[in-house]
Design an enzyme around this catalytic site. Structure first.
Site, PDB file in Angstrom:
ATOM      1  N   HIS A 131     -32.360   5.712  45.839  1.00  0.00           N
ATOM      2  CA  HIS A 131     -32.159   5.313  44.443  1.00  0.00           C
ATOM      3  C   HIS A 131     -30.705   5.428  43.946  1.00  0.00           C
ATOM      4  O   HIS A 131     -30.456   5.830  42.806  1.00  0.00           O
ATOM      5  CB  HIS A 131     -33.093   6.117  43.525  1.00  0.00           C
ATOM      6  CG  HIS A 131     -34.556   5.811  43.727  1.00  0.00           C
ATOM      7  ND1 HIS A 131     -35.016   4.598  44.193  1.00  0.00           N
ATOM      8  CD2 HIS A 131     -35.677   6.564  43.504  1.00  0.00           C
ATOM      9  CE1 HIS A 131     -36.331   4.617  44.269  1.00  0.00           C
ATOM     10  NE2 HIS A 131     -36.767   5.799  43.861  1.00  0.00           N
ATOM     11  N   HIS A 202     -37.969   2.379  37.097  1.00  0.00           N
ATOM     12  CA  HIS A 202     -38.858   3.339  37.757  1.00  0.00           C
ATOM     13  C   HIS A 202     -39.914   3.905  36.804  1.00  0.00           C
ATOM     14  O   HIS A 202     -40.163   5.113  36.785  1.00  0.00           O
ATOM     15  CB  HIS A 202     -38.026   4.465  38.366  1.00  0.00           C
ATOM     16  CG  HIS A 202     -38.648   5.111  39.560  1.00  0.00           C
ATOM     17  ND1 HIS A 202     -39.865   5.750  39.517  1.00  0.00           N
ATOM     18  CD2 HIS A 202     -38.241   5.190  40.841  1.00  0.00           C
ATOM     19  CE1 HIS A 202     -40.153   6.216  40.709  1.00  0.00           C
ATOM     20  NE2 HIS A 202     -39.189   5.893  41.540  1.00  0.00           N
ATOM     21  N   GLU A 339     -42.329  -1.075  41.488  1.00  0.00           N
ATOM     22  CA  GLU A 339     -40.885  -1.291  41.369  1.00  0.00           C
ATOM     23  C   GLU A 339     -40.528  -2.612  42.042  1.00  0.00           C
ATOM     24  O   GLU A 339     -40.592  -2.716  43.268  1.00  0.00           O
ATOM     25  CB  GLU A 339     -40.143  -0.139  42.037  1.00  0.00           C
ATOM     26  CG  GLU A 339     -40.436   1.216  41.435  1.00  0.00           C
ATOM     27  CD  GLU A 339     -40.284   2.334  42.453  1.00  0.00           C
ATOM     28  OE1 GLU A 339     -39.172   2.625  42.874  1.00  0.00           O
ATOM     29  OE2 GLU A 339     -41.318   2.914  42.835  1.00  0.00           O
TER      30      GLU A 339
HETATM   31  C1  BGC Z   1     -40.004   6.076  46.294  1.00  0.00           C
HETATM   32  C2  BGC Z   1     -40.676   7.385  46.615  1.00  0.00           C
HETATM   33  C3  BGC Z   1     -40.005   8.464  45.834  1.00  0.00           C
HETATM   34  C4  BGC Z   1     -40.088   8.125  44.379  1.00  0.00           C
HETATM   35  C5  BGC Z   1     -39.357   9.142  43.589  1.00  0.00           C
HETATM   36  C6  BGC Z   1     -40.148   5.813  44.851  1.00  0.00           C
HETATM   37  O1  BGC Z   1     -39.490   4.640  44.533  1.00  0.00           O
HETATM   38  O2  BGC Z   1     -40.505   5.037  47.074  1.00  0.00           O
HETATM   39  O3  BGC Z   1     -40.635   7.674  47.979  1.00  0.00           O
HETATM   40  O4  BGC Z   1     -40.565   9.711  46.079  1.00  0.00           O
HETATM   41  O5  BGC Z   1     -39.550   6.865  44.140  1.00  0.00           O
HETATM   42  O6  BGC Z   1     -39.897   9.317  42.379  1.00  0.00           O
END
Ligand code: BGC
Length: 377
Positions: A131, A202, A339
């Site tokens: 991220h 998110h 997402e």
């Molecule tokens: C990911 C997860 C991660 C989460 C974090 C998602 O986009 O795919 O693996 O733990 O985000 O909140």
């Protein structure tokens, strides 16, 4: 003659606002708190004529709350989040409702090569980068601008080299709430050097209402014939695997919990669903249906459309009971994320759709979350 043309001009302005679909959306601003350095953070409320309301802060560009009706008109806040700014600042890696960038999801071994030059990123997820790094866009203070049509525009300039990514990247994200009960997000970016970009939001949803138990009874449909299987570190292997005959087949509405505990290697790696589906779409770049989620008891429905080629369906496997809004706790699998994105680790997979952005080009993507209800079955 002159009068007619004046009317004509006026009508054109009204039409344009109506075409945007959100002419009647009310936008208000309030203080949300101060950053440790004293910077004032705002929170914006976008409210449509049905009382559907999204509250969004310029800290991390996060959607803080989203109130939508059930089949009897009863409103509930369907996204996880915190009540106060200090909680957002203290818990950045929950990513609750936040804007994610420069790169949504993982980049293997926290590096990639662009034009023969190696770029090294922060390792914040085992050996990988997740991220956009420790100080990804979810931790940034965005510059807000209330637009006359009721939209909220957020901008951020990510400096050359920030979190290891090349090029000064100018990003604008516009949140719109329409009278069709849609939260629309338009992402746009330009760069002054070749770079990679993969922006998303998110939000964690629970259509019963945030903090109302698990999401295993929600019914999901994904417009996808294939997904990108991963290794143990949740990095795509490069294969585009057919969902047929696997627990990843959501081509028909299926309960999230129906197969989540099956003895399946991919489900074990993700500790549930935490995978990217390859959206079946005609053409690239046009807004197309990606997902539909129904919650049987409330009747709430969420439909996601996007211009993106992929969608990460994540079942909150790593939620651990953290305390959120109104003192409610968010245990494991009490929310899901959808997402919209380019595929994880694309910079290391030349066969995946490219995430490279060059000077002179404009990155532009759109995702729409539409809320409605279904009658009891
Ligand atoms: C990911 C997860 C991660 C989460 C974090 C998602 O986009 O795919 O693996 O733990 O985000 O909140």
């Amino acid at each position: 003659m002159q009068l007619i043309s004046r009317w004509g001009k006026c009508a054109a302005i009204v039409m344009l606002a109506a075409a945007a679909g959100n002419a009647a959306t009310k936008l208000t601003e309030a203080d949300f708190g101060r950053m440790p350095d004293g910077a004032v953070i705002k929170i914006y409320s976008l409210t449509n004529t049905h009382g559907v309301q999204a509250r969004i802060t310029n800290y991390g560009g996060a959607v803080v709350s989203l109130n939508v009706p059930d089949r009897n008109g009863k409103m509930a806040d369907v996204v996880l989040g915190f009540d106060t700014l200090p909680e957002y600042v203290a818990n950045p890696t929950q990513y609750f409702g936040a804007l994610i960038g420069r790169y949504g999801n993982r980049i293997a071994n926290a590096r990639f090569t662009l034009n023969g030059v190696a770029c090294t990123l922060p390792k914040n997820n085992g050996a990988n980068s997740l991220h956009g790094g420790d100080k990804g866009f979810f931790t940034r203070v965005w510059t807000p601008r209330a637009l006359p049509n009721g939209d909220l525009e957020l901008s951020y300039v990510s400096k050359d080299g920030e979190e290891g990514y090349p090029g000064n990247l100018s990003v604008t994200v516009t949140y719109s709430l329409t009278d069709a009960d849609e939260l629309r997000i338009d992402y746009s970016a330009t760069t002054d050097k070749d770079t990679v970009v993969n922006l998303t939001n998110h939000s964690y949803f629970n259509l019963k209402g945030a903090g109302s138990g698990d999401i295993l009874g929600h019914l999901l449909m994904l417009k996808a014939d294939r997904f990108t299987p991963v290794n143990q570190g949740l990095i795509p292997t490069g294969e585009l695997r057919s969902v047929a005959g696997t627990p990843f087949d959501f081509r028909k509405l299926t309960a999230i919990g129906a197969r989540i505990e099956q003895n399946d290697e991919q489900l074990k790696f993700g500790q549930g669903y935490d995978h990217n589906w390859v959206l079946s779409r005609t053409g690239t770049g046009s807004l197309a249906p990606a997902a539909r989620m129904e919650e049987p008891s409330s009747g709430r429905v969420l439909e996601v459309s996007t211009t993106e080629p992929g969608i990460q369906f994540y079942t909150g496997n790593f939620l651990d009971g953290i305390k959120g809004k109104g003192g409610q706790t968010y245990p494991r699998r009490s929310a899901f994320c959808l997402e919209t994105q380019h595929f994880p680790d694309s910079p290391n997979h030349p066969a995946f759709p490219s995430t490279v952005l060059k000077p002179g080009q404009r990155y532009r993507t759109t995702t729409v979350y539409r809320f409605s209800t279904v009658a009891a079955k």
